[in-house]
Design a protein around this motif. Structure first.
Motif, short mmCIF file in Angstrom:
data_model
loop_
_atom_site.label_atom_id
_atom_site.label_comp_id
_atom_site.label_asym_id
_atom_site.label_seq_id
_atom_site.Cartn_x
_atom_site.Cartn_y
_atom_site.Cartn_z
N LEU A 97 0.55 -1.12 0.38
CA LEU A 97 -0.21 0.40 0.05
C LEU A 97 1.20 0.99 0.12
O LEU A 97 0.36 2.21 -0.37
CB LEU A 97 -0.79 0.30 1.28
N GLY A 98 2.01 1.65 0.76
CA GLY A 98 2.95 2.48 1.01
C GLY A 98 3.41 2.62 -0.35
O GLY A 98 3.80 4.13 -0.63
N GLU A 99 3.55 2.14 -1.35
CA GLU A 99 4.26 2.11 -2.89
C GLU A 99 2.43 2.23 -3.83
O GLU A 99 3.10 3.44 -4.61
CB GLU A 99 4.42 0.63 -3.07
N ARG A 100 1.76 2.09 -3.17
CA ARG A 100 0.60 2.18 -4.84
C ARG A 100 0.07 3.52 -4.40
O ARG A 100 -0.32 4.48 -4.96
CB ARG A 100 -0.20 1.04 -4.36
N LEU A 101 -0.11 3.99 -2.86
CA LEU A 101 -0.68 4.60 -2.88
C LEU A 101 -0.52 6.48 -3.12
O LEU A 101 -1.13 6.84 -3.47
CB LEU A 101 -1.67 4.85 -1.00
N PRO A 102 0.40 6.68 -2.62
CA PRO A 102 1.46 8.05 -3.18
C PRO A 102 0.85 8.66 -4.53
O PRO A 102 2.43 7.35 -4.99
CB PRO A 102 2.53 7.90 -2.38
N ARG A 103 0.92 8.87 -4.93
CA ARG A 103 0.64 8.92 -6.69
C ARG A 103 1.23 10.49 -6.81
O ARG A 103 1.22 10.89 -6.67
CB ARG A 103 -1.00 8.86 -7.01
N GLU A 104 2.23 10.17 -8.28
CA GLU A 104 2.85 11.39 -8.97
C GLU A 104 3.73 12.39 -7.67
O GLU A 104 4.25 12.11 -7.75
CB GLU A 104 1.28 12.57 -9.40
N THR A 105 2.91 12.55 -7.41
CA THR A 105 3.82 13.73 -6.39
C THR A 105 4.26 13.30 -4.93
O THR A 105 4.40 12.19 -4.33
CB THR A 105 2.83 14.65 -5.20
N LEU A 106 5.90 13.53 -4.37
CA LEU A 106 6.36 12.96 -3.90
C LEU A 106 5.56 13.40 -2.71
O LEU A 106 5.68 15.08 -1.91
CB LEU A 106 8.08 13.91 -3.94
N ALA A 107 5.36 12.47 -1.70
CA ALA A 107 4.50 12.91 -0.63
C ALA A 107 5.20 13.40 0.92
O ALA A 107 4.89 14.04 1.89
CB ALA A 107 3.20 12.01 -0.25
N VAL A 108 6.09 12.81 0.87
CA VAL A 108 6.33 12.55 2.26
C VAL A 108 7.94 13.67 1.91
O VAL A 108 9.15 12.87 1.95
CB VAL A 108 6.99 11.37 2.69
N ARG A 109 8.84 14.71 2.86
CA ARG A 109 9.42 14.87 2.70
C ARG A 109 10.39 14.29 4.39
O ARG A 109 11.77 14.63 4.77
CB ARG A 109 9.43 16.57 3.07
N GLU A 110 9.28 14.47 5.65
CA GLU A 110 10.01 14.25 6.59
C GLU A 110 8.78 12.94 7.65
O GLU A 110 7.73 13.01 7.14
CB GLU A 110 10.42 15.57 7.44
N GLU A 111 9.04 12.57 8.54
CA GLU A 111 8.91 12.00 9.51
C GLU A 111 6.75 12.57 9.42
O GLU A 111 6.26 11.76 9.41
CB GLU A 111 9.07 12.17 11.13
N LEU A 112 6.60 13.67 10.05
CA LEU A 112 5.63 14.16 10.25
C LEU A 112 4.72 13.88 8.68
O LEU A 112 3.62 13.72 8.75
CB LEU A 112 5.80 15.98 10.74
N ASP A 113 5.08 14.05 7.73
CA ASP A 113 4.23 13.81 6.25
C ASP A 113 4.10 12.82 6.66
O ASP A 113 2.74 12.35 5.98
CB ASP A 113 5.02 13.98 5.32
N ALA A 114 4.93 11.36 6.82
CA ALA A 114 4.60 9.89 6.66
C ALA A 114 3.42 9.86 7.70
O ALA A 114 2.35 9.31 7.65
CB ALA A 114 5.98 9.25 6.65
N LEU A 115 3.32 10.63 9.16
CA LEU A 115 1.84 10.25 9.91
C LEU A 115 1.38 10.88 8.94
O LEU A 115 -0.38 10.33 9.20
CB LEU A 115 2.63 10.51 11.46
N LYS A 116 1.33 12.26 8.47
CA LYS A 116 0.18 12.71 8.07
C LYS A 116 -0.25 11.71 7.13
O LYS A 116 -1.73 11.55 7.22
CB LYS A 116 0.27 14.26 7.79
N PHE A 117 0.34 11.17 6.15
CA PHE A 117 -0.13 10.40 4.94
C PHE A 117 -0.99 9.16 5.59
O PHE A 117 -2.22 9.32 5.49
CB PHE A 117 1.00 9.76 4.57
N LEU A 118 -0.05 8.72 6.81
CA LEU A 118 -1.14 7.16 7.78
C LEU A 118 -2.72 8.02 7.71
O LEU A 118 -3.83 6.86 7.90
CB LEU A 118 -0.44 6.54 8.63
N CYS A 119 -2.71 9.50 8.81
CA CYS A 119 -3.72 9.62 9.29
C CYS A 119 -4.72 9.77 8.08
O CYS A 119 -5.64 9.38 8.68
CB CYS A 119 -3.64 10.38 9.95
#
Lengths: 139, 159
Positions: free
Chosen positions: B48-70
């Protein structure tokens, strides 16, 4: 249209590498290897610059006499490197982008394959066929 | 809407099967089932981590990753966002869901609290796997105080 396509893992080892003129493969392997430095440079430069929208497509990494090298990085830090023949000037940026998008979609499919362990070399035939279709249109 | 319940039923059967009475008795057997469920969730999270973030670079740092999860991951899996995210700014995050869909059918309040954690094992693995694909090593644990609310604690590991 591409002459060599490589998929490099986050830890910088190749997951998949294939080139068309099979007699001079080593040269392409070397080019891909040197391009990794440029990719890393671009990734770290993007991190420092306060750009709102970060793109996955890195663009032209570096041109040589005969070839141009393009790069693309995914969210999981897997890099795609494509070497294209310089004489094929008809290839536009958009086409390179769409080729990378197809690569990304195929790679995502490989990732979702339950028989694939993340980190192994890619041996999927579907992926192979997709890469062949991208390389076969050479003059 | 029917698609959501398909996963819920499958998940319920997975837990029931792994905790079936003819499994090895004693705490050794139970721990193995827990890690099997977490392993399942981990592999799904990786994909899912590979398939879900589409096109744009979604994760720049830890907090971005957590926001992506939430937001993105939770919306894709459970059709809702996470209700709360707290952090101590030192690598520990607590994700709070007040209406966790996998626990919703079990009733509310303090009944069945001892049984609830095994229904969270898969989701813990899922969070861990998705974070792993995005480049973060983590340790995820879950706790329930009152159904159907639950908390997931994510501790980032320094590699």
């Amino acid at each position: 249209m591409a002459v060599c396509i490589a998929v490099i893992a986050k830890e910088n080892y190749p997951l998949y590498i294939r080139s068309t003129p099979t007699e001079n493969e080593l040269k392409f392997h070397y080019m891909v290897h040197t391009s990794l430095d440029v990719v890393d440079e671009k990734i770290s430069a993007m991190g420092k610059a306060l750009v709102d929208q970060r793109e996955l497509y890195l663009g032209l990494l570096y041109p040589t006499e005969d070839y141009k090298v393009y790069g693309y990085v995914t969210n999981s830090k897997v890099k795609f490197v494509m070497v294209v023949d310089s004489s094929n000037t008809a290839l536009r940026d958009n086409e390179i982008r769409s080729m990378f998008r197809k690569l990304h979609n195929s790679y995502t499919d490989v990732m979702c394959n339950p028989f694939y362990n993340p980190g192994d070399r890619i041996q999927s035939r579907a992926f192979d066929n997709m890469v062949t279709s991208m390389m076969i249109q050479v003059c | 809407m029917a698609d959501a319940v398909l996963f819920e039923f499958l998940h319920t059967e997975m837990v029931a099967e792994l905790w079936a009475p003819d499994a090895d008795p004693g705490s050794g057997g139970k721990k193995k089932s827990w890690s099997v469920l977490e392993g399942l969730g981990f592999r799904v999270g990786q994909a899912l981590g590979e398939r879900l973030p589409r096109e744009t670079l979604a994760v720049r740092e830890e907090l971005d990753a957590l926001k992506f999860l939430c937001k993105d991951l939770w919306a894709a899996m459970f059709q809702k966002h996470m209700d709360g995210l707290r952090t101590n700014h030192q690598g520990t995050y607590v994700l709070q869901d007040n209406n966790f869909p996998l626990l919703l059918t079990m009733g509310s309040g303090s009944q069945y609290i001892e049984e609830a954690p095994k229904f969270l094992a898969f989701t813990c693995g899922l969070l861990c796997g998705a974070l792993h694909t995005l480049g973060f090593r983590s340790l995820v644990t879950a706790s329930v105080t009152a159904l159907p609310a639950c908390k997931f604690q994510v501790v980032m590991q320094k590699s």
